[in-house]
Design a protein around this motif. Structure first.
Motif, PDB file in Angstrom:
ATOM      1  N   LYS A   1       5.749  58.831 -17.288  1.00 28.83           N
ATOM      2  CA  LYS A   1       5.315  57.509 -16.861  1.00 28.83           C
ATOM      3  C   LYS A   1       6.012  56.425 -17.677  1.00 28.83           C
ATOM      4  CE  LYS A   1       1.007  54.856 -16.579  1.00 28.83           C
ATOM      5  NZ  LYS A   1      -0.437  54.900 -16.921  1.00 28.83           N
TER       6      LYS A   1
ATOM      7  N   LYS B   1      -0.459  58.920 -10.802  1.00 23.60           N
ATOM      8  CA  LYS B   1       0.464  58.033 -11.491  1.00 23.60           C
ATOM      9  C   LYS B   1      -0.106  57.591 -12.837  1.00 23.60           C
ATOM     10  CE  LYS B   1       2.629  54.868  -9.129  1.00 23.60           C
ATOM     11  NZ  LYS B   1       2.829  53.729  -8.206  1.00 23.60           N
TER      12      LYS B   1
ATOM     13  N   GLY C   1       2.490  61.542 -11.055  1.00 22.43           N
ATOM     14  CA  GLY C   1       3.130  60.963  -9.881  1.00 22.43           C
ATOM     15  C   GLY C   1       3.316  61.983  -8.779  1.00 22.43           C
TER      16      GLY C   1
END
Length: 239
Positions: free
Chosen positions: A85, A171, A176
């Motif tokens: 991330k 996410k 994700g």
């Protein structure tokens, strides 16, 4: 856009909505705050529309993070370790540490979610007719979600609503698209404005989800690891 917030404040999430295809802002003004690497990425995009969206979107993100961190946009250091991330490093924000953020876009609409004191995930989708909703449902829905989907008057909208909730959680976790959306189950959408509980792999999770309507014709969701997080939604305008 009217600002909304919850009564129970345990963590704060702010969401800004920006339209990437409208004037202002001008790409030239926002390109000035991009790094050399970001400008090279923009130059490699063949489509003029997609190139503009990248420049404006990245410029808006830098402007918002700079405001949270009280520094010039060019000094915001955005890193993405491996395929994880994206995060910011360096300067602390108002909470005493760099803010956490997440971004989602659908066509010409961008949302940026910033958690001053919490992790955060966000996802949006334009409402539309899906090419094969049944195949998508088989891939992303858990068995206990099928009945609600099968009985929905608008199965495309119902599926997109559930998808954004799942994707916001994934996410936020840093998974994700690499994560398994079928493993994430979000409590059904209802009139209650409080955050909805999440189960991952059949086990309760600290993550909770709130619905988001970023613009007419869109659905979305914001996730944070706190059941009582406040949510403020604002339209972004160029300073």
């Amino acid at each position: 856009m009217r600002e909304r917030s919850s009564d129970s404040v345990r963590a704060r999430v702010r969401v800004w909505v920006a339209r990437l295809d409208e004037e202002p802002p001008t790409p030239a003004a926002l390109a000035a705050v991009l790094t050399d690497e970001e400008r090279h990425r923009a130059a490699a995009i063949a489509s003029a529309v997609q190139r503009r969206r990248f420049v404006v979107g990245r410029g808006v993100l830098r402007a918002l993070l700079a405001a949270a961190m009280r520094c010039p946009p060019q000094e915001v250091a955005i890193v993405r370790p491996g395929h994880g991330k994206p995060t910011v490093v360096g300067r602390a924000g108002a909470a005493g540490r760099p803010p956490q953020f997440n971004v989602s876009h659908s066509e010409g609409l961008l949302v940026v979610a910033i958690g001053a004191d919490t992790g955060v995930g966000v996802d949006i989708e334009r409402l539309r007719r899906l090419r094969d909703p049944e195949a998508l449902a088989a891939r992303v829905l858990a068995p206990e979600e099928r009945a609600a989907f099968d009985g929905a008057p608008d199965r495309d909208a119902a599926l997109l609503e559930r998808w954004t909730g799942k994707e916001a959680v994934l996410k936020g976790l840093g998974d994700g698209l690499a994560g398994d959306p079928a493993a994430v189950v979000v409590d059904a959408v209802g009139p209650d404005p409080r955050a909805r509980a999440v189960r991952i792999g059949g086990v309760g999770s600290p993550w909770h989800v709130r619905s988001l309507t970023p613009a007419p014709g869109y659905v979305g969701a914001v996730a944070a690891p706190c059941p009582g997080f406040s949510l403020q939604v604002r339209s972004w305008t160029a300073p």
